[in-house]
Motif scaffolding. Structure first.
Motif, PDB file in Angstrom:
ATOM      1  N   GLU A 169       0.738  -0.842   0.232  1.00 15.84           N
ATOM      2  CA  GLU A 169       0.004  -0.004   0.090  1.00 15.84           C
ATOM      3  C   GLU A 169       1.082   1.419  -0.019  1.00 15.84           C
ATOM      4  O   GLU A 169       0.487   2.260  -0.328  1.00 15.84           O
ATOM      5  CB  GLU A 169      -1.385   0.017   1.104  1.00 15.84           C
ATOM      6  N   SER A 170       1.668   1.242   0.670  1.00 20.97           N
ATOM      7  CA  SER A 170       2.831   2.905   0.871  1.00 20.97           C
ATOM      8  C   SER A 170       3.708   2.635  -0.448  1.00 20.97           C
ATOM      9  O   SER A 170       3.171   3.580  -1.375  1.00 20.97           O
ATOM     10  CB  SER A 170       3.676   1.967   2.429  1.00 20.97           C
ATOM     11  N   LEU A 171       3.851   2.054  -0.955  1.00 23.57           N
ATOM     12  CA  LEU A 171       4.408   2.051  -2.155  1.00 23.57           C
ATOM     13  C   LEU A 171       3.885   2.707  -3.822  1.00 23.57           C
ATOM     14  O   LEU A 171       4.054   2.668  -4.355  1.00 23.57           O
ATOM     15  CB  LEU A 171       5.020   0.178  -2.636  1.00 23.57           C
ATOM     16  N   ALA A 172       1.959   1.629  -3.103  1.00 20.89           N
ATOM     17  CA  ALA A 172       0.966   2.655  -4.583  1.00 20.89           C
ATOM     18  C   ALA A 172       1.222   4.212  -4.090  1.00 20.89           C
ATOM     19  O   ALA A 172       0.654   4.570  -5.095  1.00 20.89           O
ATOM     20  CB  ALA A 172       0.418   1.382  -4.373  1.00 20.89           C
ATOM     21  N   ASP A 173       1.148   3.991  -2.740  1.00 18.08           N
ATOM     22  CA  ASP A 173       1.075   5.000  -2.143  1.00 18.08           C
ATOM     23  C   ASP A 173       1.909   6.664  -2.920  1.00 18.08           C
ATOM     24  O   ASP A 173       1.796   7.076  -3.857  1.00 18.08           O
ATOM     25  CB  ASP A 173       0.795   5.857  -1.044  1.00 18.08           C
ATOM     26  N   LEU A 174       3.016   5.928  -2.699  1.00 18.55           N
ATOM     27  CA  LEU A 174       4.265   6.689  -3.426  1.00 18.55           C
ATOM     28  C   LEU A 174       4.199   6.822  -4.993  1.00 18.55           C
ATOM     29  O   LEU A 174       4.939   7.685  -5.164  1.00 18.55           O
ATOM     30  CB  LEU A 174       5.726   6.508  -2.672  1.00 18.55           C
ATOM     31  N   GLU A 175       4.566   5.841  -5.361  1.00 20.58           N
ATOM     32  CA  GLU A 175       3.929   5.710  -7.105  1.00 20.58           C
ATOM     33  C   GLU A 175       3.502   7.193  -7.791  1.00 20.58           C
ATOM     34  O   GLU A 175       3.096   7.805  -8.535  1.00 20.58           O
ATOM     35  CB  GLU A 175       3.868   4.453  -7.615  1.00 20.58           C
ATOM     36  N   ALA A 176       1.443   6.659  -6.675  1.00 19.76           N
ATOM     37  CA  ALA A 176       0.774   7.478  -7.235  1.00 19.76           C
ATOM     38  C   ALA A 176       1.005   9.410  -6.762  1.00 19.76           C
ATOM     39  O   ALA A 176       0.916  10.104  -7.588  1.00 19.76           O
ATOM     40  CB  ALA A 176      -0.006   7.463  -6.236  1.00 19.76           C
ATOM     41  N   LYS A 177       1.757   9.538  -6.186  1.00 18.95           N
ATOM     42  CA  LYS A 177       2.677  10.915  -5.278  1.00 18.95           C
ATOM     43  C   LYS A 177       4.096  11.358  -6.683  1.00 18.95           C
ATOM     44  O   LYS A 177       5.178  12.626  -6.480  1.00 18.95           O
ATOM     45  CB  LYS A 177       3.458  11.329  -4.216  1.00 18.95           C
ATOM     46  N   ASN A 178       4.325  10.347  -7.380  1.00 17.28           N
ATOM     47  CA  ASN A 178       5.044  10.830  -8.444  1.00 17.28           C
ATOM     48  C   ASN A 178       6.516  10.266  -7.644  1.00 17.28           C
ATOM     49  O   ASN A 178       7.545  11.303  -8.070  1.00 17.28           O
ATOM     50  CB  ASN A 178       5.279  12.198  -9.272  1.00 17.28           C
ATOM     51  N   VAL A 179       6.679   9.777  -6.511  1.00 18.13           N
ATOM     52  CA  VAL A 179       8.214  10.190  -5.692  1.00 18.13           C
ATOM     53  C   VAL A 179       8.960   8.576  -6.743  1.00 18.13           C
ATOM     54  O   VAL A 179       8.329   7.964  -6.589  1.00 18.13           O
ATOM     55  CB  VAL A 179       7.583   9.563  -4.674  1.00 18.13           C
ATOM     56  N   THR A 180       9.950   8.841  -6.837  1.00 20.60           N
ATOM     57  CA  THR A 180      10.767   8.567  -6.962  1.00 20.60           C
ATOM     58  C   THR A 180      11.457   7.753  -6.641  1.00 20.60           C
ATOM     59  O   THR A 180      11.980   8.221  -5.378  1.00 20.60           O
ATOM     60  CB  THR A 180      12.395   9.578  -7.391  1.00 20.60           C
ATOM     61  N   ARG A 181      11.382   6.177  -6.355  1.00 23.12           N
ATOM     62  CA  ARG A 181      12.172   5.051  -4.791  1.00 23.12           C
ATOM     63  C   ARG A 181      12.589   3.629  -5.820  1.00 23.12           C
ATOM     64  O   ARG A 181      12.168   3.691  -7.139  1.00 23.12           O
ATOM     65  CB  ARG A 181      11.063   4.827  -4.466  1.00 23.12           C
ATOM     66  N   ARG A 182      13.400   3.511  -5.097  1.00 17.60           N
ATOM     67  CA  ARG A 182      14.434   2.258  -5.999  1.00 17.60           C
ATOM     68  C   ARG A 182      14.470   1.151  -4.292  1.00 17.60           C
ATOM     69  O   ARG A 182      14.266   1.553  -3.619  1.00 17.60           O
ATOM     70  CB  ARG A 182      15.471   2.821  -6.215  1.00 17.60           C
ATOM     71  N   ILE A 183      14.321   0.075  -4.753  1.00 19.81           N
ATOM     72  CA  ILE A 183      14.322  -1.363  -4.176  1.00 19.81           C
ATOM     73  C   ILE A 183      15.835  -1.508  -4.558  1.00 19.81           C
ATOM     74  O   ILE A 183      15.865  -1.904  -4.880  1.00 19.81           O
ATOM     75  CB  ILE A 183      13.448  -1.700  -4.076  1.00 19.81           C
ATOM     76  N   VAL A 184      16.725  -1.548  -2.843  1.00 17.65           N
ATOM     77  CA  VAL A 184      18.150  -2.782  -2.454  1.00 17.65           C
ATOM     78  C   VAL A 184      17.697  -3.573  -1.806  1.00 17.65           C
ATOM     79  O   VAL A 184      17.414  -3.019  -0.789  1.00 17.65           O
ATOM     80  CB  VAL A 184      18.606  -1.190  -2.306  1.00 17.65           C
ATOM     81  N   PHE A 185      18.160  -4.872  -3.051  1.00 22.62           N
ATOM     82  CA  PHE A 185      17.646  -5.978  -2.218  1.00 22.62           C
ATOM     83  C   PHE A 185      19.699  -6.578  -1.876  1.00 22.62           C
ATOM     84  O   PHE A 185      19.592  -6.162  -2.584  1.00 22.62           O
ATOM     85  CB  PHE A 185      16.843  -6.513  -2.705  1.00 22.62           C
ATOM     86  N   LEU A 186      19.484  -7.001  -0.232  1.00 24.84           N
ATOM     87  CA  LEU A 186      20.379  -7.478  -0.416  1.00 24.84           C
ATOM     88  C   LEU A 186      19.992  -9.226  -0.110  1.00 24.84           C
ATOM     89  O   LEU A 186      19.877  -9.793   1.269  1.00 24.84           O
ATOM     90  CB  LEU A 186      21.471  -6.897   1.048  1.00 24.84           C
ATOM     91  N   GLU A 187      20.999  -9.701  -0.809  1.00 24.83           N
ATOM     92  CA  GLU A 187      20.867 -11.098  -1.083  1.00 24.83           C
ATOM     93  C   GLU A 187      22.263 -12.103  -0.232  1.00 24.83           C
ATOM     94  O   GLU A 187      23.440 -11.332  -0.432  1.00 24.83           O
ATOM     95  CB  GLU A 187      20.383 -11.920  -1.813  1.00 24.83           C
ATOM     96  N   SER A 188      22.465 -13.297   0.307  1.00 24.86           N
ATOM     97  CA  SER A 188      23.533 -13.385  -0.184  1.00 24.86           C
ATOM     98  C   SER A 188      23.176 -15.132   0.369  1.00 24.86           C
ATOM     99  O   SER A 188      22.024 -15.813   0.628  1.00 24.86           O
ATOM    100  CB  SER A 188      23.799 -13.497   1.759  1.00 24.86           C
ATOM    101  N   SER A 189      24.076 -15.998   0.148  1.00 22.16           N
ATOM    102  CA  SER A 189      23.547 -17.694   0.170  1.00 22.16           C
ATOM    103  C   SER A 189      23.363 -18.389   1.828  1.00 22.16           C
ATOM    104  O   SER A 189      23.751 -17.773   2.667  1.00 22.16           O
ATOM    105  CB  SER A 189      24.338 -18.536   0.093  1.00 22.16           C
ATOM    106  N   ASP A 190      22.601 -19.222   1.924  1.00 24.27           N
ATOM    107  CA  ASP A 190      22.337 -20.121   3.202  1.00 24.27           C
ATOM    108  C   ASP A 190      23.629 -20.370   4.032  1.00 24.27           C
ATOM    109  O   ASP A 190      23.902 -19.607   5.173  1.00 24.27           O
ATOM    110  CB  ASP A 190      22.021 -20.968   2.988  1.00 24.27           C
ATOM    111  N   GLU A 191      24.574 -20.733   2.987  1.00 28.26           N
ATOM    112  CA  GLU A 191      25.879 -20.951   3.964  1.00 28.26           C
ATOM    113  C   GLU A 191      26.751 -20.588   4.738  1.00 28.26           C
ATOM    114  O   GLU A 191      26.749 -19.886   5.596  1.00 28.26           O
ATOM    115  CB  GLU A 191      26.742 -21.768   3.277  1.00 28.26           C
TER     116      GLU A 191
END
Length: 319
Positions: A106-128
């Motif tokens: 819902e928050s992401l949709a709200d940001l898009e409606a307000k023309n907010v430039t947003r990016r999502i950075v996702f940090l990944e790593s192996s189980d080991e």
């Protein structure tokens, strides 16, 4: 990654982030030009979120850790009312606020409606790698409960699956140390002006596994392997003789030309869809000769087309 012994400690400290939101004046419109840029940092616990956030903080971003997703639009609005003092906001969203994840969409949709430039950075790593990091600091995983660390990791992966799919940038920190992760963040966010598209071209060896953060994968194993040429075996694809050998093989230059054309088409689509980052993985058997030579040439072609490009040779130093 000993990502980090320090990083894992800081990620699990200070569970109660407090943000004073105040009461925005709803009657005063906020001009679009004043809306701050937003980066949402998320990902696996122990994968380096705190390091990524600290890097953005050092670059002048206003960073808020463990902000409930429902408050992200409020944070952006307050930044817009700061008269330019808060032009870039980074928000760390993680499983410590898991009861708020239902509000994220819902928050992401709200940001898009307000023309907010947003990016999502996702940090990944192996189980080991994650297990090793949690064991090194002798801390439980936030979701493991009475189970094992791997149980917590599995639960978190499932919880974050959809968010990972929506990410603009996925960084695999399995084999990165703190400094290498900071270098990746600097490469993406240090510039004052955002390029249209940024690319990471990564050579790798299939025998060491596919890079989990690759958007596109290229297989160079159709070319003869310099490993079987005794005078070339000790060198890498950075060597002129090795590179010359690779590109003198039938189909090598043609492949580079055709794939560059394909990437131009893909890049146009990425820009149109608002995707700013792409990781292109170029593989051969060991990640030492063919993939390295091809990655260097491909990165040079992309740079000539105006794409800001970083080259990473993941497995070149392995035996």
């Amino acid at each position: 990654m000993n990502v980090n012994e320090h990083d894992s400690r800081t990620e699990h400290a200070g569970d109660g982030a407090q943000v004073s939101t105040g009461t925005p004046n709803e009657k005063t419109p906020v001009p679009d030009a004043a809306i701050p840029e937003l980066v949402i940092i998320s990902g696996m616990s122990g994968a380096g979120r705190s390091t990524a956030a600290k890097c953005l903080e050092d670059l002048g971003w206003f960073v808020v850790d463990n902000l409930p997703p429902a408050l992200i639009p409020t944070m952006v609005e307050l930044g817009a009312r700061s008269q330019g003092n808060v032009a870039r906001i980074a928000v760390v969203v993680d499983v410590r606020g898991r009861r708020f994840f239902d509000n994220l969409r819902e928050s992401l949709a709200d940001l898009e409606a307000k023309n907010v430039t947003r990016r999502i950075v996702f940090l990944e790593s192996s189980d080991e790698a994650l297990v090793r990091r949690f064991e090194s600091v002798r801390r439980p995983h936030p979701l493991q409960g009475d189970g094992r660390i791997v149980d917590g990791i599995a639960a978190e992966r499932e919880l974050l699956r959809e968010l990972r799919g929506d990410a603009d940038l996925v960084i695999d920190t399995s084999s990165l140390n703190v400094h290498e992760l900071r270098a990746k963040m600097d490469a993406q966010f240090a510039g004052e002006e955002e390029p249209e598209l940024r690319a990471t071209v990564m050579s790798f060896g299939y025998k060491y596994g596919l890079p989990v953060d690759a958007d596109l994968v290229v297989d160079c194993r159709f070319l003869p392997n310099p490993h079987w040429v005794p005078e070339l075996r000790p060198y890498t694809g950075l060597n002129d003789e090795v590179s010359g050998y690779v590109f003198n093989q039938p189909g090598a230059k043609e492949f580079l030309d055709r794939y560059t054309e394909l990437l131009q088409l893909v890049a146009t689509g990425y820009r149109r869809e608002g995707k700013r980052y792409v990781t292109i993985a170029v593989g051969c058997t060991g990640g030492k000769h063919r993939s390295v030579a091809m990655s260097e040439k491909l990165a040079a072609r992309l740079a000539a087309e105006g794409v800001e490009t970083v080259v990473v040779h993941r497995d070149m130093g392995r035996e």
